[in-house]
Design a protein around this motif. Sequence first.
Motif, mmCIF file in Angstrom:
data_model
loop_
_atom_site.group_PDB
_atom_site.id
_atom_site.type_symbol
_atom_site.label_atom_id
_atom_site.label_comp_id
_atom_site.label_asym_id
_atom_site.label_seq_id
_atom_site.Cartn_x
_atom_site.Cartn_y
_atom_site.Cartn_z
ATOM 1 N N ASN A 1 -25.932 73.449 -89.040
ATOM 2 C CA ASN A 1 -25.382 74.802 -89.066
ATOM 3 C C ASN A 1 -24.339 74.943 -90.173
ATOM 4 O OD1 ASN A 1 -26.993 75.666 -87.002
ATOM 5 N ND2 ASN A 1 -25.440 75.442 -85.420
ATOM 6 N N ALA A 2 -23.500 73.934 -90.354
ATOM 7 C CA ALA A 2 -22.491 73.985 -91.410
ATOM 8 C C ALA A 2 -23.149 74.020 -92.793
ATOM 9 C CB ALA A 2 -21.545 72.794 -91.296
ATOM 10 N N VAL A 3 -24.157 73.187 -92.975
ATOM 11 C CA VAL A 3 -24.861 73.153 -94.268
ATOM 12 C C VAL A 3 -25.530 74.501 -94.547
ATOM 13 C CG1 VAL A 3 -26.849 72.145 -95.475
ATOM 14 C CG2 VAL A 3 -25.190 70.658 -94.342
ATOM 15 N N LEU A 4 -26.198 75.060 -93.555
ATOM 16 C CA LEU A 4 -26.870 76.343 -93.750
ATOM 17 C C LEU A 4 -25.874 77.482 -93.974
ATOM 18 C CD1 LEU A 4 -29.793 76.033 -91.181
ATOM 19 C CD2 LEU A 4 -29.935 75.942 -93.675
ATOM 20 N N LEU A 5 -24.736 77.409 -93.308
ATOM 21 C CA LEU A 5 -23.714 78.443 -93.507
ATOM 22 C C LEU A 5 -23.121 78.364 -94.916
ATOM 23 C CD1 LEU A 5 -22.441 80.813 -92.112
ATOM 24 C CD2 LEU A 5 -20.755 79.281 -91.105
ATOM 25 N N VAL A 6 -22.878 77.154 -95.396
ATOM 26 C CA VAL A 6 -22.395 76.979 -96.772
ATOM 27 C C VAL A 6 -23.461 77.477 -97.755
ATOM 28 C CG1 VAL A 6 -21.863 75.243 -98.530
ATOM 29 C CG2 VAL A 6 -20.758 75.131 -96.295
ATOM 30 N N ALA A 7 -24.725 77.153 -97.491
ATOM 31 C CA ALA A 7 -25.813 77.632 -98.355
ATOM 32 C C ALA A 7 -25.875 79.150 -98.355
ATOM 33 C CB ALA A 7 -27.146 77.047 -97.894
ATOM 34 N N PHE A 8 -25.672 79.770 -97.196
ATOM 35 C CA PHE A 8 -25.676 81.230 -97.116
ATOM 36 C C PHE A 8 -24.548 81.826 -97.951
ATOM 37 C CE2 PHE A 8 -24.159 85.177 -95.243
ATOM 38 C CZ PHE A 8 -25.318 85.944 -95.273
ATOM 39 N N TRP B 1 -31.716 83.118 -89.975
ATOM 40 C CA TRP B 1 -31.058 82.014 -89.269
ATOM 41 C C TRP B 1 -29.669 82.441 -88.783
ATOM 42 C CZ3 TRP B 1 -26.434 80.041 -90.993
ATOM 43 C CH2 TRP B 1 -25.900 79.038 -90.206
ATOM 44 N N LEU B 2 -28.897 83.099 -89.654
ATOM 45 C CA LEU B 2 -27.541 83.517 -89.291
ATOM 46 C C LEU B 2 -27.561 84.523 -88.142
ATOM 47 C CD1 LEU B 2 -24.525 83.259 -89.976
ATOM 48 C CD2 LEU B 2 -24.824 85.177 -91.544
ATOM 49 N N ALA B 3 -28.481 85.466 -88.186
ATOM 50 C CA ALA B 3 -28.569 86.470 -87.119
ATOM 51 C C ALA B 3 -28.914 85.815 -85.788
ATOM 52 C CB ALA B 3 -29.609 87.521 -87.482
ATOM 53 N N VAL B 4 -29.852 84.897 -85.800
ATOM 54 C CA VAL B 4 -30.230 84.190 -84.571
ATOM 55 C C VAL B 4 -29.043 83.386 -84.046
ATOM 56 C CG1 VAL B 4 -31.702 82.340 -83.650
ATOM 57 C CG2 VAL B 4 -32.690 84.132 -85.085
ATOM 58 N N THR B 5 -28.343 82.707 -84.945
ATOM 59 C CA THR B 5 -27.185 81.901 -84.542
ATOM 60 C C THR B 5 -26.077 82.775 -83.967
ATOM 61 O OG1 THR B 5 -27.708 80.279 -86.251
ATOM 62 C CG2 THR B 5 -25.483 80.223 -85.346
ATOM 63 N N VAL B 6 -25.759 83.869 -84.644
ATOM 64 C CA VAL B 6 -24.690 84.760 -84.174
ATOM 65 C C VAL B 6 -25.076 85.407 -82.843
ATOM 66 C CG1 VAL B 6 -23.463 86.914 -84.679
ATOM 67 C CG2 VAL B 6 -23.701 85.165 -86.438
ATOM 68 N N LEU B 7 -26.321 85.848 -82.704
ATOM 69 C CA LEU B 7 -26.760 86.438 -81.439
ATOM 70 C C LEU B 7 -26.724 85.417 -80.306
ATOM 71 C CD1 LEU B 7 -29.674 88.752 -82.640
ATOM 72 C CD2 LEU B 7 -27.405 89.430 -81.809
ATOM 73 N N GLY B 8 -26.994 84.154 -80.631
ATOM 74 C CA GLY B 8 -26.907 83.101 -79.624
ATOM 75 C C GLY B 8 -25.481 82.842 -79.177
ATOM 76 N N LEU B 9 -24.524 83.168 -80.027
ATOM 77 C CA LEU B 9 -23.107 82.954 -79.715
ATOM 78 C C LEU B 9 -22.406 84.236 -79.278
ATOM 79 C CD1 LEU B 9 -22.216 80.649 -82.738
ATOM 80 C CD2 LEU B 9 -22.506 79.958 -80.349
ATOM 81 N N LEU B 10 -23.164 85.259 -78.999
ATOM 82 C CA LEU B 10 -22.605 86.576 -78.729
ATOM 83 C C LEU B 10 -21.567 86.585 -77.616
ATOM 84 C CD1 LEU B 10 -22.874 89.364 -79.908
ATOM 85 C CD2 LEU B 10 -24.613 89.864 -78.209
ATOM 86 N N HIS B 11 -21.829 85.935 -76.522
ATOM 87 C CA HIS B 11 -20.890 85.939 -75.400
ATOM 88 C C HIS B 11 -20.234 84.579 -75.199
ATOM 89 C CE1 HIS B 11 -21.978 89.977 -74.349
ATOM 90 N NE2 HIS B 11 -23.263 89.651 -74.374
ATOM 91 N N ALA B 12 -20.270 83.761 -76.229
ATOM 92 C CA ALA B 12 -19.676 82.431 -76.138
ATOM 93 C C ALA B 12 -18.175 82.501 -76.375
ATOM 94 C CB ALA B 12 -20.318 81.509 -77.171
ATOM 95 N N ASP B 13 -17.480 81.503 -75.889
ATOM 96 C CA ASP B 13 -16.041 81.438 -76.137
ATOM 97 C C ASP B 13 -15.785 80.796 -77.500
ATOM 98 O OD1 ASP B 13 -16.830 78.892 -75.469
ATOM 99 O OD2 ASP B 13 -15.104 78.467 -74.195
ATOM 100 N N TYR B 14 -14.531 80.757 -77.888
ATOM 101 C CA TYR B 14 -14.132 80.249 -79.212
ATOM 102 C C TYR B 14 -14.556 78.801 -79.408
ATOM 103 C CZ TYR B 14 -11.097 78.767 -83.022
ATOM 104 O OH TYR B 14 -10.619 78.240 -84.184
ATOM 105 N N ALA B 15 -14.331 77.966 -78.416
ATOM 106 C CA ALA B 15 -14.649 76.540 -78.536
ATOM 107 C C ALA B 15 -16.150 76.320 -78.731
ATOM 108 C CB ALA B 15 -14.150 75.789 -77.310
ATOM 109 N N ALA C 1 -17.833 74.774 -82.042
ATOM 110 C CA ALA C 1 -18.696 73.596 -81.918
ATOM 111 C C ALA C 1 -20.068 73.850 -82.548
ATOM 112 C CB ALA C 1 -18.847 73.202 -80.455
ATOM 113 N N ALA C 2 -20.570 75.061 -82.408
ATOM 114 C CA ALA C 2 -21.872 75.392 -83.002
ATOM 115 C C ALA C 2 -21.807 75.357 -84.522
ATOM 116 C CB ALA C 2 -22.342 76.759 -82.515
ATOM 117 N N ILE C 3 -20.736 75.894 -85.091
ATOM 118 C CA ILE C 3 -20.579 75.882 -86.546
ATOM 119 C C ILE C 3 -20.342 74.465 -87.052
ATOM 120 C CG2 ILE C 3 -19.102 76.660 -88.455
ATOM 121 C CD1 ILE C 3 -18.730 79.260 -86.897
#
Length: 129
Positions: free
Chosen positions: A67-74, A42-56, A60-62
Motif C-alpha cells: 500500500n505504501a509503495v502504491l501510494l508513493v507511485a500514485f 486501487w486508491l478508491a477501493v482502499t479508501v472505501l475499505g477504510l471508510l469507517h475505520a479508526d485512525y490506527a 496500519a493499512a497505509i
Amino acid sequence: MSAKDFRNPLKRARGLGSSQSGVGHWWTQRMTAAALVVLTIWLAVTVLGLLHADYATARAAIAKPWNAVLLVAFVITAFWHAVLGLQVVIEDYVHTRWKEVTSIAVIKFLAVLCALAGVLAVLRIALGA
C-alpha cells in the motif's frame, strides 16, 4: 528573389518548433494516464475499505509495504502527469517566451515540492515516524 527562397522547405522548418521530443512527451503523458487509472481504482477501493475505520487501522493499512509503495507511485505519477498536461497548455496558449519559460519552471518546482511532501508523508506513516 533572395537566396533564402531557394532553400529546401525542410531547412526552413528546422528550428521553428519542437522536434524529436513531441512523441516522447505524448507517450509519457499517455502512460502516466494509464497508470493513474489503475492507481486511482486501487486508491478508491482502499479508501472505501477504510471508510469507517479508526485512525490506527487506517495508519496500519497505509503502513503495509504494498500500500505504501502504491501510494508513493500514485503521488509521483499524479504530479508528473499534471506537469506534462500543464506544460502543453502553457506551450499552446502563452505566447510570450519569458512568461512561458517562467510558468513552466514554477509549475515544475511546485510539483516537485508537493510530490516530495506527499512521499515524505507516506514514508513517515509507513516507517512509523
